[in-house]
Write a protein that holds these residues in place. Structure first.
Motif, PDB file in Angstrom:
ATOM      1  N   ARG A  71     -10.665  -4.285  28.518  1.00 59.03           N
ATOM      2  CA  ARG A  71     -11.940  -4.922  28.836  1.00 59.03           C
ATOM      3  C   ARG A  71     -13.050  -4.325  27.976  1.00 59.03           C
ATOM      4  O   ARG A  71     -12.981  -3.157  27.594  1.00 59.03           O
ATOM      5  N   PRO A  72     -14.090  -5.105  27.674  1.00 58.15           N
ATOM      6  CA  PRO A  72     -15.252  -4.522  26.996  1.00 58.15           C
ATOM      7  C   PRO A  72     -15.771  -3.327  27.783  1.00 58.15           C
ATOM      8  O   PRO A  72     -15.889  -3.378  29.001  1.00 58.15           O
ATOM      9  N   GLY A  73     -16.038  -2.240  27.079  1.00 54.79           N
ATOM     10  CA  GLY A  73     -16.507  -1.031  27.733  1.00 54.79           C
ATOM     11  C   GLY A  73     -15.417  -0.016  27.993  1.00 54.79           C
ATOM     12  O   GLY A  73     -15.698   1.122  28.367  1.00 54.79           O
ATOM     13  N   ASP A  74     -14.146  -0.383  27.782  1.00 61.85           N
ATOM     14  CA  ASP A  74     -13.034   0.528  28.021  1.00 61.85           C
ATOM     15  C   ASP A  74     -12.879   1.551  26.893  1.00 61.85           C
ATOM     16  O   ASP A  74     -13.302   1.315  25.761  1.00 61.85           O
ATOM     17  N   THR A  75     -12.205   2.651  27.212  1.00 59.24           N
ATOM     18  CA  THR A  75     -11.830   3.648  26.215  1.00 59.24           C
ATOM     19  C   THR A  75     -10.384   3.421  25.819  1.00 59.24           C
ATOM     20  O   THR A  75      -9.500   3.351  26.675  1.00 59.24           O
ATOM     21  N   VAL A  76     -10.137   3.310  24.522  1.00 61.41           N
ATOM     22  CA  VAL A  76      -8.821   2.943  23.991  1.00 61.41           C
ATOM     23  C   VAL A  76      -8.410   3.970  22.937  1.00 61.41           C
ATOM     24  O   VAL A  76      -9.240   4.393  22.122  1.00 61.41           O
TER      25      VAL A  76
ATOM     26  N   GLU B  58      -7.694  -5.769  16.239  1.00 62.11           N
ATOM     27  CA  GLU B  58      -7.556  -6.738  17.333  1.00 62.11           C
ATOM     28  C   GLU B  58      -8.370  -6.303  18.545  1.00 62.11           C
ATOM     29  O   GLU B  58      -9.011  -7.114  19.221  1.00 62.11           O
ATOM     30  N   VAL B  59      -8.335  -5.008  18.853  1.00 56.30           N
ATOM     31  CA  VAL B  59      -9.091  -4.486  19.987  1.00 56.30           C
ATOM     32  C   VAL B  59     -10.590  -4.673  19.770  1.00 56.30           C
ATOM     33  O   VAL B  59     -11.317  -5.126  20.662  1.00 56.30           O
ATOM     34  N   ILE B  60     -11.053  -4.338  18.580  1.00 54.19           N
ATOM     35  CA  ILE B  60     -12.486  -4.451  18.273  1.00 54.19           C
ATOM     36  C   ILE B  60     -12.951  -5.895  18.364  1.00 54.19           C
ATOM     37  O   ILE B  60     -14.002  -6.201  18.949  1.00 54.19           O
TER      38      ILE B  60
ATOM     39  N   LEU C 128     -17.268  -2.382  23.051  1.00 56.56           N
ATOM     40  CA  LEU C 128     -16.202  -1.412  23.223  1.00 56.56           C
ATOM     41  C   LEU C 128     -16.818  -0.030  23.447  1.00 56.56           C
ATOM     42  O   LEU C 128     -17.663   0.413  22.683  1.00 56.56           O
ATOM     43  N   SER C 129     -16.422   0.643  24.526  1.00 51.15           N
ATOM     44  CA  SER C 129     -17.007   1.941  24.850  1.00 51.15           C
ATOM     45  C   SER C 129     -16.689   2.970  23.776  1.00 51.15           C
ATOM     46  O   SER C 129     -17.573   3.586  23.209  1.00 51.15           O
TER      47      SER C 129
END
Length: 278
Positions: A45-50, A63-65, A72-73
């Motif tokens: 989800r937007p705001g998550d740490t990956v 892809e995540v970005i 993105l957190s």
């Protein structure tokens, strides 16, 4: 969170026969990329740490970005090979909320031998691989700095990880041992990791990896085709077939968010009711 079941059909297969698996082919990577993109859209989800361990040139994190843009957190990426890291840094120059680390994740903090494949950087890793498909590739030996996931998180003040992606050419189990404290406390929601012949090179097994994750309460799935997740009810020896596959470990509290689209009972796979009861 968007229900994973709305994107990924959970299909229960009647049997798995290692003899039916396709050989190591580039097409397999393309197929996996499609379902990996769907997993990203479902789980992150937007705001998550990956975290991306084995970032290489950044295809997965791109892809995540794109999915989370613009909020993105924090994305933490790890790539130890100097020239690959430089290419990664250049490609993502100016990208906010991105921490690039010229480090390899491992089970201890040290300097470690690393084999770089000149003709295929995605095959580079701690182990001098002997796969017939890459025996002709030029390779060289370097030393890289390693850290553990637990130590890195303490240093970076990371308390929780939404999604951890591991593509570390047979070192997946070692990386997870270096994150044992995080696993025990369920500080990582989703863990995607690869499996295949690299485990033979490293001397690790899928059974050990499953044991560590399921022993800490994680529920295991196998990514299949372009849109399928198979729930693995329990360990089955037929899973240890050394063929290239991708697996997803899910924190037990999040399993109810993954409803089944269809379910037929047959070992080693099962229904979502089995997962909820795990």
């Amino acid at each position: 969170m968007r229900c994973l079941g709305s994107i990924l059909a959970v299909l229960i297969l009647l049997s798995v026969d290692a003899a039916t698996h396709k050989p190591f082919l580039e097409a397999d990577f393309l197929l996996a990329s499609e379902i990996e993109s769907k997993v990203i859209r479902a789980c992150v989800r937007p705001g998550d740490t990956v975290f991306d361990a084995g970032a290489n040139i950044g295809d997965w994190m791109r892809e995540v970005i794109l999915h989370c843009k613009p909020s993105l957190s924090r994305l933490h990426a790890f790539e130890p090979v100097p020239e690959t890291f430089q290419a990664l840094s250049t490609a993502f120059s100016g990208q906010d909320n991105l921490k690039l680390n010229q480090l390899a994740l491992w089970e201890e903090i040290t300097m470690k031998d690393f084999f770089v494949f000149e003709d295929g950087s995605r095959f580079s890793g701690f182990h001098n691989r002997s796969n017939f498909a890459i025996d002709h590739f030029r390779r060289r030996h370097i030393q890289v700095r390693t850290t553990t996931l637990s130590h890195y998180c303490r240093q970076a003040h990371v308390t929780e990880i939404r999604f951890l992606k591991l593509d570390v050419e047979g070192a997946e189990l070692a990386v997870l041992w270096g994150a044992e404290g995080l696993l025990v406390q369920h500080k990582i929601d989703f863990i995607q990791f690869e499996y295949g012949g690299t485990y033979l090179d490293s001397g690790s097994t899928l059974e050990e990896t499953f044991g560590l994750l399921s022993g800490n309460g994680y529920v295991m799935f196998k990514l299949v085709g372009s849109d399928q997740l198979l729930l693995i009810r329990r360990w089955y020896s037929s899973l240890e077939d050394w063929t290239w596959n991708t697996f997803l470990a899910v924190k037990p509290e999040l399993v109810p968010n993954i409803p089944a689209a269809s379910a037929r009972h047959a070992p080693p796979y099962g229904s979502m009711a089995d997962a909820a009861a795990a």
